[in-house]
Design a protein around this motif. Structure first.
Motif, PDB file in Angstrom:
ATOM      1  N   TYR A   1      -5.502  -5.274  -2.821  1.00  0.00           N
ATOM      2  CA  TYR A   1      -5.989  -5.945  -1.614  1.00  0.00           C
ATOM      3  C   TYR A   1      -7.018  -5.060  -0.927  1.00  0.00           C
ATOM      4  CZ  TYR A   1      -5.650  -9.409   2.127  1.00  0.00           C
ATOM      5  OH  TYR A   1      -5.914 -10.429   3.008  1.00  0.00           O
ATOM      6  N   LEU A   2      -8.149  -5.678  -0.545  1.00  0.00           N
ATOM      7  CA  LEU A   2      -9.250  -4.959   0.098  1.00  0.00           C
ATOM      8  C   LEU A   2      -9.311  -5.353   1.572  1.00  0.00           C
ATOM      9  CD1 LEU A   2     -12.793  -4.387  -1.343  1.00  0.00           C
ATOM     10  CD2 LEU A   2     -12.535  -5.291   0.965  1.00  0.00           C
ATOM     11  N   LEU A   3      -9.375  -4.342   2.426  1.00  0.00           N
ATOM     12  CA  LEU A   3      -9.463  -4.570   3.873  1.00  0.00           C
ATOM     13  C   LEU A   3     -10.565  -3.679   4.427  1.00  0.00           C
ATOM     14  CD1 LEU A   3      -8.015  -5.878   6.412  1.00  0.00           C
ATOM     15  CD2 LEU A   3      -6.755  -3.734   6.577  1.00  0.00           C
ATOM     16  N   ALA A   4     -11.529  -4.257   5.129  1.00  0.00           N
ATOM     17  CA  ALA A   4     -12.649  -3.497   5.691  1.00  0.00           C
ATOM     18  C   ALA A   4     -12.648  -3.587   7.204  1.00  0.00           C
ATOM     19  CB  ALA A   4     -13.985  -4.015   5.144  1.00  0.00           C
TER      20      ALA A   4
ATOM     21  N   ALA B   1      -9.812  -9.301   1.445  1.00  0.00           N
ATOM     22  CA  ALA B   1      -9.804 -10.139   0.254  1.00  0.00           C
ATOM     23  C   ALA B   1      -8.747  -9.654  -0.725  1.00  0.00           C
ATOM     24  CB  ALA B   1     -11.179 -10.134  -0.422  1.00  0.00           C
ATOM     25  N   GLU B   2      -8.101 -10.623  -1.382  1.00  0.00           N
ATOM     26  CA  GLU B   2      -7.184 -10.299  -2.479  1.00  0.00           C
ATOM     27  C   GLU B   2      -8.021 -10.121  -3.739  1.00  0.00           C
ATOM     28  OE1 GLU B   2      -3.350 -12.153  -4.898  1.00  0.00           O
ATOM     29  OE2 GLU B   2      -4.142 -13.184  -3.103  1.00  0.00           O
TER      30      GLU B   2
ATOM     31  N   ASP C   1       1.854  -1.740  -3.013  1.00  0.00           N
ATOM     32  CA  ASP C   1       1.829  -1.310  -1.614  1.00  0.00           C
ATOM     33  C   ASP C   1       1.251  -2.373  -0.699  1.00  0.00           C
ATOM     34  OD1 ASP C   1       2.877   1.232  -2.173  1.00  0.00           O
ATOM     35  OD2 ASP C   1       0.895   2.002  -2.705  1.00  0.00           O
ATOM     36  N   ILE C   2       1.306  -3.624  -1.132  1.00  0.00           N
ATOM     37  CA  ILE C   2       0.648  -4.692  -0.378  1.00  0.00           C
ATOM     38  C   ILE C   2       1.244  -4.851   1.017  1.00  0.00           C
ATOM     39  CG2 ILE C   2       2.048  -6.718  -0.941  1.00  0.00           C
ATOM     40  CD1 ILE C   2      -1.752  -6.438  -1.459  1.00  0.00           C
ATOM     41  N   ASP C   3       2.501  -4.374   1.217  1.00  0.00           N
ATOM     42  CA  ASP C   3       3.118  -4.472   2.532  1.00  0.00           C
ATOM     43  C   ASP C   3       2.402  -3.612   3.566  1.00  0.00           C
ATOM     44  OD1 ASP C   3       4.143  -2.216   1.037  1.00  0.00           O
ATOM     45  OD2 ASP C   3       5.580  -1.924   2.668  1.00  0.00           O
ATOM     46  N   LYS C   4       1.634  -2.616   3.101  1.00  0.00           N
ATOM     47  CA  LYS C   4       0.893  -1.755   4.029  1.00  0.00           C
ATOM     48  C   LYS C   4      -0.215  -2.522   4.752  1.00  0.00           C
ATOM     49  CE  LYS C   4       1.793   2.594   1.599  1.00  0.00           C
ATOM     50  NZ  LYS C   4       1.238   3.670   0.746  1.00  0.00           N
ATOM     51  N   VAL C   5      -0.685  -3.600   4.138  1.00  0.00           N
ATOM     52  CA  VAL C   5      -1.718  -4.421   4.777  1.00  0.00           C
ATOM     53  C   VAL C   5      -1.159  -5.058   6.047  1.00  0.00           C
ATOM     54  CG1 VAL C   5      -3.247  -6.402   4.532  1.00  0.00           C
ATOM     55  CG2 VAL C   5      -2.850  -4.886   2.573  1.00  0.00           C
TER      56      VAL C   5
ATOM     57  N   VAL D   1      -8.485   0.077   0.069  1.00  0.00           N
ATOM     58  CA  VAL D   1      -8.024  -0.692  -1.084  1.00  0.00           C
ATOM     59  C   VAL D   1      -6.558  -0.334  -1.343  1.00  0.00           C
ATOM     60  CG1 VAL D   1      -8.341  -1.188  -3.531  1.00  0.00           C
ATOM     61  CG2 VAL D   1     -10.337  -0.781  -2.078  1.00  0.00           C
ATOM     62  N   PHE D   2      -5.686  -1.314  -1.174  1.00  0.00           N
ATOM     63  CA  PHE D   2      -4.243  -1.129  -1.297  1.00  0.00           C
ATOM     64  C   PHE D   2      -3.784  -1.564  -2.696  1.00  0.00           C
ATOM     65  CE2 PHE D   2      -5.282  -1.813   3.116  1.00  0.00           C
ATOM     66  CZ  PHE D   2      -4.505  -0.887   3.807  1.00  0.00           C
TER      67      PHE D   2
END
Length: 295
Positions: free
Chosen positions: A155-158, A148-149, A113-117, A108-109
């Motif tokens: 921002y969630l990334l799995a 998902a935003e 820090d959304i650029d880390k995605v 979870v960003f």
């Protein structure tokens, strides 16, 4: 099971070490017919395939010791979806919250820090593999399964995870004989990075996962630190391998052969391929060669 009766006394016949049939009661002997031998071979092959599939399934199945300890957290997306995350482990690194579930690693960003995605995705996309990748090393790295935003701007990334793969920090101190195969896997990864002209830059006790049954390792976190390798003298990943090995041995470091200690304390080779060769010497001289030691 194929059962063959003795034509003399009617007892069930056995197979001796040479593959011949004999009766343990009246000592009569016989031989397989071509049809019987074919049937036996087919049965044996089917049984071996079944046992192998069963072993593979158990090897990746979650360790029940960890399944008993779960917590839950909920996230809402901008399109009104609710994600329930039942996680066994949690850590926060570089302002990224990480939840480790039975089959996923969820990052979870923060909004700022959304650029880390995008950096995470770009790091994975930089990976390249030799055409003859016999070890299937691509399975060691993240495969995105969902993103998902969130409604609050985060921002969630799995990414996918084997059920029996857990982060190194979950195991405490690990004996050097086991840390050796972990280092071998990390050296394999470093060679992939060298081939890809990539620096991962984030190997740690948090980001390295292992399956103790299959002796596999996975590098699932820290990918927002990945970058293109422009300096041939950039040895960040090779130094990180040594740092992780030193940390994970912990209080058991005294059991390590001197060759291993010297490797951990010493400087890496000029690049990953030479470093792998250096490590292979440690395996041969320090551990008596490559062998599978049950965890």
């Amino acid at each position: 099971m194929i059962s063959i009766k003795c034509s003399n006394c009617g007892a069930e016949m056995s197979v001796d070490t040479k593959g011949n049939l004999y009766c343990p009661y009246c000592q009569s002997t016989a031989h397989f017919s071509d049809d019987e031998l074919k049937e036996y071979r087919e049965y044996r092959m089917n049984m071996l395939q079944y046992l192998r599939a069963s072993a593979d399934e158990n090897a990746t199945k979650a360790d029940s010791r960890f399944l008993n300890y779960c917590d839950s957290i909920y996230f809402n997306s901008v399109d009104d979806q609710t994600f329930a995350i039942d996680y066994q482990f949690f850590y926060e690194e570089d302002n990224v919250k990480t939840y480790i579930t039975q089959s996923s690693v969820v990052f979870v960003f923060e909004k700022k820090d959304i650029d880390k995605v995008s950096k995470f995705k770009e790091g994975i996309e930089l990976l390249q593999y030799p055409s003859a990748d016999m070890k299937g090393l691509s399975s060691c790295f993240p495969s995105i399964k969902m993103e998902a935003e969130l409604e609050d701007g985060r921002y969630l990334l799995a990414v996918s995870k084997e059920e029996n793969a857990y982060p190194l920090f979950a195991f405490g101190s690990i004996a050097p004989v086991h840390v050796a195969w972990i280092v071998s896997r990390l050296e394999n990864m470093a060679c992939v990075f060298e081939y890809s002209q990539l620096v991962h830059g984030g190997m740690s006790m948090n980001t390295v996962f292992i399956n103790t049954r299959t002796h596999q390792a996975f590098l699932l976190g820290g990918w927002w630190k990945a970058r293109k390798k422009f300096n041939i003298m950039d040895k960040k990943d090779l130094y990180d391998i040594r740092k992780v090995a030193n940390q994970v041995m912990g209080e058991l470091k005294g059991e390590a052969p001197k060759e291993f200690i010297n490797f951990v304390k010493g400087a890496p080779a000029t690049e990953a391929y030479s470093d792998f060769s250096l490590w292979d010497t440690v395996i041969e001289k320090g551990f008596g060669g490559h062998k599978f030691v049950k965890f």
